[in-house]
Design a protein around this motif. Structure first.
Motif, PDB file in Angstrom:
ATOM      1  N   GLU A   1      33.374  35.924 -52.022  1.00 28.06           N
ATOM      2  CA  GLU A   1      31.937  35.811 -51.796  1.00 28.06           C
ATOM      3  C   GLU A   1      31.573  34.431 -51.248  1.00 28.06           C
ATOM      4  N   LYS A   2      32.206  33.375 -51.775  1.00 29.69           N
ATOM      5  CA  LYS A   2      31.937  32.033 -51.258  1.00 29.69           C
ATOM      6  C   LYS A   2      32.377  31.903 -49.800  1.00 29.69           C
ATOM      7  N   SER A   3      33.475  32.564 -49.438  1.00 28.89           N
ATOM      8  CA  SER A   3      33.931  32.529 -48.055  1.00 28.89           C
ATOM      9  C   SER A   3      32.968  33.265 -47.128  1.00 28.89           C
ATOM     10  N   LEU A   4      32.412  34.393 -47.596  1.00 27.53           N
ATOM     11  CA  LEU A   4      31.469  35.151 -46.771  1.00 27.53           C
ATOM     12  C   LEU A   4      30.165  34.400 -46.570  1.00 27.53           C
ATOM     13  N   GLN A   5      29.784  33.571 -47.539  1.00 26.49           N
ATOM     14  CA  GLN A   5      28.534  32.823 -47.416  1.00 26.49           C
ATOM     15  C   GLN A   5      28.580  31.779 -46.308  1.00 26.49           C
ATOM     16  N   ASN A   6      29.764  31.501 -45.786  1.00 29.05           N
ATOM     17  CA  ASN A   6      29.868  30.529 -44.695  1.00 29.05           C
ATOM     18  C   ASN A   6      29.293  31.065 -43.393  1.00 29.05           C
ATOM     19  N   PHE A   7      29.289  32.384 -43.164  1.00 27.85           N
ATOM     20  CA  PHE A   7      28.793  32.932 -41.901  1.00 27.85           C
ATOM     21  C   PHE A   7      27.903  34.158 -42.096  1.00 27.85           C
ATOM     22  N   LEU A   8      27.603  34.543 -43.333  1.00 32.17           N
ATOM     23  CA  LEU A   8      26.709  35.663 -43.598  1.00 32.17           C
ATOM     24  C   LEU A   8      25.614  35.233 -44.566  1.00 32.17           C
ATOM     25  N   PHE A   9      24.452  35.872 -44.425  1.00 35.84           N
ATOM     26  CA  PHE A   9      23.354  35.633 -45.360  1.00 35.84           C
ATOM     27  C   PHE A   9      23.522  36.530 -46.590  1.00 35.84           C
ATOM     28  N   ASP A  10      22.717  36.257 -47.612  1.00 39.77           N
ATOM     29  CA  ASP A  10      22.848  37.013 -48.872  1.00 39.77           C
ATOM     30  C   ASP A  10      22.563  38.499 -48.673  1.00 39.77           C
ATOM     31  N   ASP A  11      21.546  38.830 -47.853  1.00 42.38           N
ATOM     32  CA  ASP A  11      21.243  40.246 -47.642  1.00 42.38           C
ATOM     33  C   ASP A  11      22.360  40.950 -46.881  1.00 42.38           C
ATOM     34  N   GLN A  12      23.072  40.232 -46.010  1.00 40.28           N
ATOM     35  CA  GLN A  12      24.205  40.841 -45.313  1.00 40.28           C
ATOM     36  C   GLN A  12      25.371  41.091 -46.271  1.00 40.28           C
ATOM     37  N   ILE A  13      25.570  40.176 -47.232  1.00 40.38           N
ATOM     38  CA  ILE A  13      26.637  40.379 -48.228  1.00 40.38           C
ATOM     39  C   ILE A  13      26.310  41.576 -49.105  1.00 40.38           C
ATOM     40  N   ARG A  14      25.041  41.734 -49.487  1.00 43.64           N
ATOM     41  CA  ARG A  14      24.651  42.914 -50.284  1.00 43.64           C
ATOM     42  C   ARG A  14      24.817  44.194 -49.478  1.00 43.64           C
ATOM     43  N   ALA A  15      24.565  44.121 -48.163  1.00 37.18           N
ATOM     44  CA  ALA A  15      24.682  45.321 -47.326  1.00 37.18           C
ATOM     45  C   ALA A  15      26.123  45.799 -47.203  1.00 37.18           C
ATOM     46  N   LEU A  16      27.094  44.919 -47.455  1.00 34.80           N
ATOM     47  CA  LEU A  16      28.501  45.347 -47.378  1.00 34.80           C
ATOM     48  C   LEU A  16      28.845  46.369 -48.447  1.00 34.80           C
ATOM     49  N   SER A  17      28.134  46.336 -49.578  1.00 33.46           N
ATOM     50  CA  SER A  17      28.416  47.287 -50.658  1.00 33.46           C
ATOM     51  C   SER A  17      27.711  48.618 -50.460  1.00 33.46           C
ATOM     52  N   LEU A  18      26.816  48.721 -49.468  1.00 29.92           N
ATOM     53  CA  LEU A  18      26.098  49.968 -49.206  1.00 29.92           C
ATOM     54  C   LEU A  18      26.881  50.831 -48.229  1.00 29.92           C
ATOM     55  N   THR A  19      26.437  52.066 -48.099  1.00 29.50           N
ATOM     56  CA  THR A  19      27.084  52.973 -47.153  1.00 29.50           C
ATOM     57  C   THR A  19      26.799  52.524 -45.726  1.00 29.50           C
ATOM     58  N   LYS A  20      27.600  53.039 -44.821  1.00 25.83           N
ATOM     59  CA  LYS A  20      27.477  52.636 -43.429  1.00 25.83           C
ATOM     60  C   LYS A  20      26.118  53.051 -42.871  1.00 25.83           C
ATOM     61  N   ARG A  21      25.443  52.083 -42.238  1.00 25.84           N
ATOM     62  CA  ARG A  21      24.126  52.333 -41.649  1.00 25.84           C
ATOM     63  C   ARG A  21      23.140  52.871 -42.677  1.00 25.84           C
ATOM     64  N   SER A  22      23.165  52.316 -43.842  1.00 25.78           N
ATOM     65  CA  SER A  22      22.235  52.762 -44.873  1.00 25.78           C
ATOM     66  C   SER A  22      20.838  52.224 -44.589  1.00 25.78           C
ATOM     67  N   ARG A  23      19.819  53.048 -44.804  1.00 23.73           N
ATOM     68  CA  ARG A  23      18.442  52.634 -44.584  1.00 23.73           C
ATOM     69  C   ARG A  23      17.858  51.875 -45.778  1.00 23.73           C
ATOM     70  N   ARG A  24      18.627  51.771 -46.838  1.00 21.15           N
ATOM     71  CA  ARG A  24      18.133  51.052 -48.012  1.00 21.15           C
ATOM     72  C   ARG A  24      18.293  49.553 -47.863  1.00 21.15           C
ATOM     73  N   ALA A  25      18.988  49.092 -46.845  1.00 20.72           N
ATOM     74  CA  ALA A  25      19.198  47.665 -46.664  1.00 20.72           C
ATOM     75  C   ALA A  25      17.892  46.991 -46.268  1.00 20.72           C
ATOM     76  N   VAL A  26      17.617  45.870 -46.886  1.00 17.33           N
ATOM     77  CA  VAL A  26      16.426  45.077 -46.585  1.00 17.33           C
ATOM     78  C   VAL A  26      16.903  43.793 -45.920  1.00 17.33           C
ATOM     79  N   TRP A  27      16.497  43.613 -44.665  1.00 14.34           N
ATOM     80  CA  TRP A  27      16.974  42.480 -43.882  1.00 14.34           C
ATOM     81  C   TRP A  27      15.959  41.357 -43.925  1.00 14.34           C
ATOM     82  N   SER A  28      16.469  40.150 -44.068  1.00 16.64           N
ATOM     83  CA  SER A  28      15.603  38.968 -44.067  1.00 16.64           C
ATOM     84  C   SER A  28      15.295  38.555 -42.632  1.00 16.64           C
ATOM     85  N   GLN A  29      14.311  37.648 -42.487  1.00 18.75           N
ATOM     86  CA  GLN A  29      13.934  37.202 -41.158  1.00 18.75           C
ATOM     87  C   GLN A  29      15.048  36.381 -40.515  1.00 18.75           C
TER      88      GLN A  29
END
Length: 281
Positions: free
Chosen positions: A174-202
């Motif tokens: 998780e610390k390695s992913l934070q170097n090039f991904l935002f928190d909402d992108q890390i949470r989206a990795l645990s969701l299904t592919k192209r899930s509409r439940r993902a909430v993207w930050s600005q």
């Protein structure tokens, strides 16, 4: 529980006294009986309490399985309360015929053992033996249960250690992913592919626009198919910020000229509307 078989002694386990069986060795048993000053043959019911042994007859450190004192292998009782001790009594020999399997022959049926107990004036205590057997079985059962619990505890400890290792590994990832991904992108990795439940930050939307501008529309969709956490193109279109276009600034000189022109036009219109007037240059 039973009591002491020595004369003039009524000690028992109910008052906290420890009892000891008569030895199976005929020589030692004979010495115990002679020192007891009783004309009887010991049975499995016969006991002597700890008060009839000197301190030198006990082991200094060793303890019995029950936690009490333990006699030495050659211990002999010598402390008895007998006012006029009779002459040493020899043991009566009782011959018990045994068959080849070690069982009592026909006609015995435990009669001799019952008669010996009656000679001592103490009835045979089968209930005591049954209680001892039951306690032994209970101890074995609890011991087996305790060993099983120890085994289960060891298995759980190994599982806990494995879970700790996995958790530390996930924290590093998780610390390695934070170097090039935002928190909402890390949470989206645990969701299904192209899930509409993902909430993207600005911040994620702005970064996705820059990526799409750099790689193009096809490259952007290819990254999303590979599993890279990016919002869809529709989301990018819906999240466009409205911009207000301000009119260009007008210089002051141009503004004065425009104002004079507007005044002249207004005056010309006024004069042209009045009949018989001549407009001067």
């Amino acid at each position: 529980m039973g009591g002491c078989s020595a004369p003039n002694c009524s000690n028992s386990t109910t008052i906290g006294k420890q009892l000891f069986r008569f030895p199976k060795d005929p020589v030692r048993m004979k010495k115990w009986v002679i020192n007891c000053r009783r004309d009887f043959i010991p049975t499995t019911c016969s006991r002597l309490c700890e008060d009839h042994f000197e301190l030198s007859q006990f082991e200094e450190i060793a303890r019995s399985p029950a936690g009490g004192k333990k006699l030495k292998p050659n211990a002999i009782p010598t402390v008895f309360d007998v006012p006029d001790p009779p002459s040493p009594i020899l043991m009566k020999e009782v011959k018990i015929k045994l068959d080849y399997a070690g069982k009592r022959t026909r006609g015995d049926h435990g009669y001799a053992r019952k008669q010996l107990c009656s000679e001592t004036g103490e009835p045979e205590n089968n209930e005591e033996n049954n209680k001892e057997d039951y306690s032994c079985r209970e101890c074995d059962r609890f011991k087996a249960h305790l060993e099983q619990q120890y085994l289960n505890n060891a298995i759980l400890q190994r599982q806990v250690e494995e879970m700790k290792k996995k958790l530390n590994k996930l924290n590093k990832i998780e610390k390695s992913l934070q170097n090039f991904l935002f928190d909402d992108q890390i949470r989206a990795l645990s969701l299904t592919k192209r899930s509409r439940r993902a909430v993207w930050s600005q911040n994620t939307v702005q970064s996705a626009r820059r990526i799409r501008a750099a790689v193009g529309g096809k490259g952007y969709e290819f990254l999303r198919e590979l599993g890279y956490p990016l919002p869809s193109y529709r989301t990018l279109c819906n999240r466009v910020e409205p911009t207000i276009i301000a009119p260009p600034a007008v210089p002051e000189e141009m503004a004065e000229i425009c104002a004079e022109t507007q005044e002249k036009c207004a005056l010309a219109l006024l004069l042209s509307s009045s009949p018989g007037t001549v407009v001067g240059s």
